[in-house]
Design a protein around this motif. Structure first.
Motif, PDB file in Angstrom:
ATOM      1  N   PRO A 113     120.145 -65.391  77.597  1.00 54.64           N
ATOM      2  CA  PRO A 113     119.307 -66.180  78.499  1.00 54.64           C
ATOM      3  C   PRO A 113     119.063 -67.595  77.978  1.00 54.64           C
ATOM      4  CG  PRO A 113     117.919 -64.723  77.194  1.00 54.64           C
ATOM      5  CD  PRO A 113     119.341 -64.503  76.729  1.00 54.64           C
ATOM      6  N   ILE A 114     119.142 -68.555  78.875  1.00 59.66           N
ATOM      7  CA  ILE A 114     118.781 -69.935  78.575  1.00 59.66           C
ATOM      8  C   ILE A 114     117.650 -70.300  79.535  1.00 59.66           C
ATOM      9  CG2 ILE A 114     119.510 -72.348  78.615  1.00 59.66           C
ATOM     10  CD1 ILE A 114     122.332 -71.416  77.944  1.00 59.66           C
ATOM     11  N   VAL A 115     116.502 -70.654  78.993  1.00 66.39           N
ATOM     12  CA  VAL A 115     115.335 -70.982  79.812  1.00 66.39           C
ATOM     13  C   VAL A 115     115.234 -72.502  79.965  1.00 66.39           C
ATOM     14  CG1 VAL A 115     112.825 -70.820  80.019  1.00 66.39           C
ATOM     15  CG2 VAL A 115     114.133 -68.908  79.057  1.00 66.39           C
ATOM     16  N   CYS A 116     115.001 -72.948  81.182  1.00 67.40           N
ATOM     17  CA  CYS A 116     114.914 -74.384  81.460  1.00 67.40           C
ATOM     18  C   CYS A 116     113.484 -74.792  81.798  1.00 67.40           C
ATOM     19  CB  CYS A 116     115.802 -74.749  82.644  1.00 67.40           C
ATOM     20  SG  CYS A 116     117.538 -74.293  82.436  1.00 67.40           S
ATOM     21  N   SER A 117     113.146 -76.010  81.450  1.00 68.17           N
ATOM     22  CA  SER A 117     111.837 -76.544  81.801  1.00 68.17           C
ATOM     23  C   SER A 117     111.785 -76.847  83.296  1.00 68.17           C
ATOM     24  CB  SER A 117     111.555 -77.834  81.022  1.00 68.17           C
ATOM     25  OG  SER A 117     112.420 -78.874  81.460  1.00 68.17           O
ATOM     26  N   VAL A 118     110.588 -76.856  83.836  1.00 64.80           N
ATOM     27  CA  VAL A 118     110.389 -77.291  85.215  1.00 64.80           C
ATOM     28  C   VAL A 118     110.529 -78.814  85.246  1.00 64.80           C
ATOM     29  CG1 VAL A 118     108.742 -77.423  87.118  1.00 64.80           C
ATOM     30  CG2 VAL A 118     108.830 -75.365  85.678  1.00 64.80           C
ATOM     31  N   PRO A 119     111.351 -79.355  86.131  1.00 68.71           N
ATOM     32  CA  PRO A 119     111.480 -80.817  86.216  1.00 68.71           C
ATOM     33  C   PRO A 119     110.163 -81.463  86.647  1.00 68.71           C
ATOM     34  CG  PRO A 119     113.341 -79.736  87.271  1.00 68.71           C
ATOM     35  CD  PRO A 119     112.315 -78.668  87.003  1.00 68.71           C
ATOM     36  N   PRO A 120     109.984 -82.731  86.349  1.00 74.52           N
ATOM     37  CA  PRO A 120     108.737 -83.410  86.724  1.00 74.52           C
ATOM     38  C   PRO A 120     108.574 -83.532  88.229  1.00 74.52           C
ATOM     39  CG  PRO A 120     110.367 -84.984  85.931  1.00 74.52           C
ATOM     40  CD  PRO A 120     110.918 -83.625  85.650  1.00 74.52           C
ATOM     41  N   CYS A 121     107.328 -83.602  88.659  1.00 73.63           N
ATOM     42  CA  CYS A 121     107.004 -83.767  90.074  1.00 73.63           C
ATOM     43  C   CYS A 121     105.551 -84.206  90.179  1.00 73.63           C
ATOM     44  CB  CYS A 121     107.218 -82.455  90.827  1.00 73.63           C
ATOM     45  SG  CYS A 121     106.777 -82.535  92.572  1.00 73.63           S
ATOM     46  N   ALA A 122     105.274 -85.185  91.004  1.00 74.61           N
ATOM     47  CA  ALA A 122     103.903 -85.657  91.201  1.00 74.61           C
ATOM     48  C   ALA A 122     103.264 -85.055  92.441  1.00 74.61           C
ATOM     49  CB  ALA A 122     103.870 -87.181  91.286  1.00 74.61           C
ATOM     50  N   SER A 123     104.090 -84.669  93.418  1.00 72.42           N
ATOM     51  CA  SER A 123     103.551 -84.061  94.640  1.00 72.42           C
ATOM     52  C   SER A 123     104.661 -83.315  95.361  1.00 72.42           C
ATOM     53  CB  SER A 123     102.949 -85.123  95.559  1.00 72.42           C
ATOM     54  OG  SER A 123     103.955 -86.006  96.023  1.00 72.42           O
ATOM     55  N   TYR A 124     104.260 -82.263  96.088  1.00 73.31           N
ATOM     56  CA  TYR A 124     105.188 -81.491  96.906  1.00 73.31           C
ATOM     57  C   TYR A 124     104.948 -81.872  98.366  1.00 73.31           C
ATOM     58  CZ  TYR A 124     105.576 -78.659  92.659  1.00 73.31           C
ATOM     59  OH  TYR A 124     105.774 -78.237  91.376  1.00 73.31           O
TER      60      TYR A 124
ATOM     61  N   ALA B  67     107.239 -72.804  73.785  1.00 72.95           N
ATOM     62  CA  ALA B  67     106.659 -72.032  72.679  1.00 72.95           C
ATOM     63  C   ALA B  67     107.215 -70.614  72.661  1.00 72.95           C
ATOM     64  CB  ALA B  67     105.140 -72.020  72.796  1.00 72.95           C
ATOM     65  N   TYR B  68     107.344 -70.013  73.828  1.00 73.63           N
ATOM     66  CA  TYR B  68     107.889 -68.649  73.912  1.00 73.63           C
ATOM     67  C   TYR B  68     109.326 -68.622  73.401  1.00 73.63           C
ATOM     68  CZ  TYR B  68     110.160 -64.600  76.023  1.00 73.63           C
ATOM     69  OH  TYR B  68     110.910 -63.464  76.221  1.00 73.63           O
ATOM     70  N   CYS B  69     110.128 -69.585  73.838  1.00 76.86           N
ATOM     71  CA  CYS B  69     111.522 -69.631  73.405  1.00 76.86           C
ATOM     72  C   CYS B  69     111.631 -69.843  71.894  1.00 76.86           C
ATOM     73  CB  CYS B  69     112.269 -70.733  74.153  1.00 76.86           C
ATOM     74  SG  CYS B  69     112.561 -70.354  75.897  1.00 76.86           S
ATOM     75  N   LYS B  70     110.784 -70.695  71.354  1.00 76.38           N
ATOM     76  CA  LYS B  70     110.791 -70.921  69.911  1.00 76.38           C
ATOM     77  C   LYS B  70     110.435 -69.650  69.165  1.00 76.38           C
ATOM     78  CE  LYS B  70     108.854 -73.895  66.304  1.00 76.38           C
ATOM     79  NZ  LYS B  70     107.929 -75.029  66.005  1.00 76.38           N
ATOM     80  N   GLN B  71     109.421 -68.942  69.657  1.00 77.71           N
ATOM     81  CA  GLN B  71     108.977 -67.710  69.017  1.00 77.71           C
ATOM     82  C   GLN B  71     110.051 -66.624  69.092  1.00 77.71           C
ATOM     83  OE1 GLN B  71     107.727 -64.608  70.704  1.00 77.71           O
ATOM     84  NE2 GLN B  71     107.328 -63.705  68.699  1.00 77.71           N
ATOM     85  N   GLN B  72     110.824 -66.630  70.172  1.00 76.30           N
ATOM     86  CA  GLN B  72     111.850 -65.609  70.388  1.00 76.30           C
ATOM     87  C   GLN B  72     113.228 -66.032  69.880  1.00 76.30           C
ATOM     88  OE1 GLN B  72     111.578 -62.424  71.814  1.00 76.30           O
ATOM     89  NE2 GLN B  72     109.375 -62.764  71.586  1.00 76.30           N
ATOM     90  N   GLY B  73     113.347 -67.259  69.417  1.00 79.51           N
ATOM     91  CA  GLY B  73     114.643 -67.750  68.957  1.00 79.51           C
ATOM     92  C   GLY B  73     115.623 -67.944  70.097  1.00 79.51           C
ATOM     93  N   LEU B  74     115.111 -68.392  71.250  1.00 81.94           N
ATOM     94  CA  LEU B  74     115.937 -68.584  72.436  1.00 81.94           C
ATOM     95  C   LEU B  74     116.124 -70.066  72.735  1.00 81.94           C
ATOM     96  CD1 LEU B  74     114.234 -65.964  74.794  1.00 81.94           C
ATOM     97  CD2 LEU B  74     116.417 -65.699  73.614  1.00 81.94           C
TER      98      LEU B  74
END
Length: 231
Positions: A142-153, A175-182
């Motif tokens: 698994p590769i986890v991606c950050s949520v892209p920036p957004c100011a309004s929907y 933090a979760y990925c760092k803790q899990q080595g992902l």
């Protein structure tokens, strides 16, 4: 007898309507034919599934060349979906395809409060964690991606504190990925601009979805992460 038949017919039609509504909500049948073809085809052991929402789905139409150049990349994005919906279809759209890698990009529609769901950071994080755990259970990287920036929907009338919610969710995912080595892929930093933490206007037309220039920023980042597992 006639009343009984009418009642049974009404019950049947109601059941069909509920099933149709459930299928529409989950999107379980959207990729049925493509999935069946892949399951039947020879698996070379290098498949990469991109699991996500409209940001993932639109990637294929905005920059088809990216996926054409990487025939082992499989797009399984569905517009408007929350992580709840992604989790429901994770088996059919990811696990059953037996990919080497799954790229998970979700959460922005949770914050937008799509599907009438009030945003709950813990549950959104938990949905992504569960997808990661399912992938690992089936020996998928698994590769986890950050949520892209957004100011309004532009479609949401209920979402508030969007920028802070995105930042907090990304921090917890990292933090979760760092803790899990992902691996954690940071799309946020190169795409954000301004004091309001918006998606750089050079990279978007609507403030939410990347345009071609935006995807061109994202592509080398994900390719670098994927290349550690698939050559």
């Amino acid at each position: 007898m006639k009343k009984t038949i009418m009642l049974l017919t009404a019950v049947f039609l109601l059941a069909v309507a509920r099933l149709a509504a459930a299928d529409k909500w989950t999107g379980l049948s959207k990729y049925d034919s493509q999935n069946a073809t892949l399951v039947a085809a020879r698996n070379m052991g290098n498949r990469v599934v991109f699991m996500g929402n409209s940001i993932t789905e639109l990637w294929l139409s905005v920059d088809p060349g990216f996926f054409a150049a990487h025939s082992n990349f499989i797009n399984r994005g569905i517009s408007g979906q929350t992580t709840y919906q992604m989790l429901v279809r994770f088996r059919s759209d990811v696990v059953n395809l037996q990919p080497k890698v799954v790229v998970i990009l979700g959460g922005t529609n949770d914050i937008a409060e799509n599907a009438g769901l009030v945003y709950n950071e813990n549950r959104t994080l938990g949905n992504i964690v569960t997808m990661v755990e399912l992938a690992r259970l089936h020996k998928i990287k698994p590769i986890v991606c950050s949520v892209p920036p957004c100011a309004s929907y532009y479609w949401s009338k209920t979402a508030t504190g969007i920028q802070l919610k995105i930042l907090r969710l990304n921090e917890r995912l990292a933090a979760y990925c760092k803790q899990q080595g992902l691996p954690f892929v940071d799309y946020y930093t190169p795409l954000v601009k301004g004091a309001d933490n918006a998606l750089n206007p050079d990279y978007t037309k609507d403030g939410v979805h990347p345009n071609l220039a935006g995807y061109k920023v994202m592509e080398p980042i994900i390719l670098k992460a994927v290349s550690k597992y698939v050559k």
